[in-house]
Scaffold this active site. Sequence first.
Site, short mmCIF file in Angstrom:
data_model
loop_
_atom_site.label_atom_id
_atom_site.label_comp_id
_atom_site.label_asym_id
_atom_site.label_seq_id
_atom_site.Cartn_x
_atom_site.Cartn_y
_atom_site.Cartn_z
N GLY A 55 0.83 -1.21 0.00
CA GLY A 55 0.00 0.00 0.00
C GLY A 55 0.86 1.25 0.00
O GLY A 55 0.48 2.28 0.57
N GLY A 74 -0.49 4.83 -0.93
CA GLY A 74 -1.56 5.46 -0.15
C GLY A 74 -1.09 6.70 0.60
O GLY A 74 0.06 7.13 0.46
N LEU A 82 -0.43 7.39 3.83
CA LEU A 82 0.70 7.20 4.73
C LEU A 82 1.89 6.59 3.99
O LEU A 82 3.05 7.00 4.18
CB LEU A 82 0.26 6.28 5.89
CG LEU A 82 1.32 5.95 6.94
CD1 LEU A 82 1.79 7.21 7.65
CD2 LEU A 82 0.75 4.95 7.96
N ASP A 105 2.40 -1.81 -4.55
CA ASP A 105 0.99 -1.42 -4.61
C ASP A 105 0.40 -2.04 -5.87
O ASP A 105 1.12 -2.72 -6.61
CB ASP A 105 0.83 0.12 -4.61
CG ASP A 105 -0.44 0.54 -3.86
OD1 ASP A 105 -1.47 -0.13 -4.04
OD2 ASP A 105 -0.40 1.52 -3.10
N TYR A 136 -14.56 -1.63 8.51
CA TYR A 136 -13.13 -1.31 8.64
C TYR A 136 -12.71 -1.45 10.10
O TYR A 136 -11.70 -2.10 10.42
CB TYR A 136 -12.91 0.12 8.14
CG TYR A 136 -11.55 0.71 8.43
CD1 TYR A 136 -10.41 0.20 7.83
CD2 TYR A 136 -11.42 1.80 9.29
CE1 TYR A 136 -9.16 0.77 8.08
CE2 TYR A 136 -10.18 2.37 9.54
CZ TYR A 136 -9.06 1.85 8.94
OH TYR A 136 -7.83 2.41 9.20
N LYS A 140 -10.12 -4.12 11.90
CA LYS A 140 -8.95 -3.71 12.69
C LYS A 140 -8.97 -4.37 14.08
O LYS A 140 -7.92 -4.76 14.59
CB LYS A 140 -8.87 -2.19 12.80
CG LYS A 140 -8.48 -1.49 11.51
CD LYS A 140 -7.10 -1.90 11.02
CE LYS A 140 -6.68 -1.20 9.74
NZ LYS A 140 -5.44 -1.76 9.15
N1 SER Z 1 -8.56 7.96 9.03
C1 SER Z 1 -9.22 6.70 9.09
C2 SER Z 1 -10.63 6.79 8.63
O1 SER Z 1 -11.20 7.85 8.77
C3 SER Z 1 -9.20 6.19 10.50
O2 SER Z 1 -8.25 5.21 10.58
O3 SER Z 1 -11.16 5.82 8.19
#
Ligand code: SER
Length: 318
Positions: free
Chosen positions: A10, A13, A15, A36, A141, A145
């Site tokens: 990734g 992206g 980060l 990626d 999401y 996590k």
């Molecule tokens: N910045 C991310 C989001 O808003 C949070 O990990 O999904």
Amino acid sequence: MGIDKILITGAGGQLGTVLTKELQKKYGLDNVVASDLKMKPNFEGCFEIVDVTDLHALKKCVLKHKITQIYHLVAILSAKGEADPLRTWDINMKCLFNVLEVSRLCNVNKVFYPSSIAVFGDEIEMDNTPQSPNLTPLTVYGMSKVAGENWVNYYYKRYGLDVRSIRYPGIIGYQSMPGGGTTDYAVDIYHKAVKEEPFSCFLEASTQLPLIYMDDAIRATIELMDAPAEKIKIRTAYNLAGLSCSPEELYATIKNIYPNFEITYKPDFRQAIADSWPNTIDDSSAKNDWNWKPAFDLETMTQIMITALKKEYKTVTV
Ligand code: SER
């Protein structure tokens, strides 16, 4: 011990774009492999196209480059992930399983796995949210996590794989755009201000959320990965705080620089997600265990964001 060889998944992206450059500085251009689904124009360094959902493709890349550390940044984020919950779960989990399995089987000795404030849900204390409350996230999401944190802990305990993780707040930087998160407004707002356009905010004015300036996020990642293993007491993921603010507070700091800047508030489905996340975070474990200390507050971040974006838009339009 030989030279560390780093793989970033990734890497294109928000980060990944910045972390790749930092890791290239730290380990040398030849010792960092960015990967990626596609390569960014003008990318400098070693790049591999890898679909992390494909175990064999990932394994081939790891063996080819004799990778010893993986920074696994691939994920579908909170807002975008809600469009197709089952696909989001599949992709986020499959990619993590592939990274963990390939690491275990191919002598990768350290893995970084980003977690998020999205692990929190409506059972938390909103202020100074502690490290270990009941985690009942609203988004797929967030659920991926929470599961991911437990899987990395499992691989550490069962196989001794040295996986380390941070629960990032919303990351704010000028170098790259976020893709599909609930905190994205806090990057977009700076772009609109500098382009001297009005900003329509998808959250209510008073919605306070934890954010972190990109340089702090990168430094936290590298400090966590560099810390001696015996200092890492939490093998799920560390709470991490940078700064906290609401759209109206962020707007006010920008308005000091652009007095004519206008904002309107049109909350959408992302409001409910933001309402289930903390206002502020208790990151005392990160502070105690590996000496975490953020350096950027809202005012400093705003100054830097505006200066950098002004320069960028000037370059683009000339
Ligand atoms: N910045 C991310 C989001 O808003 C949070 O990990 O999904």
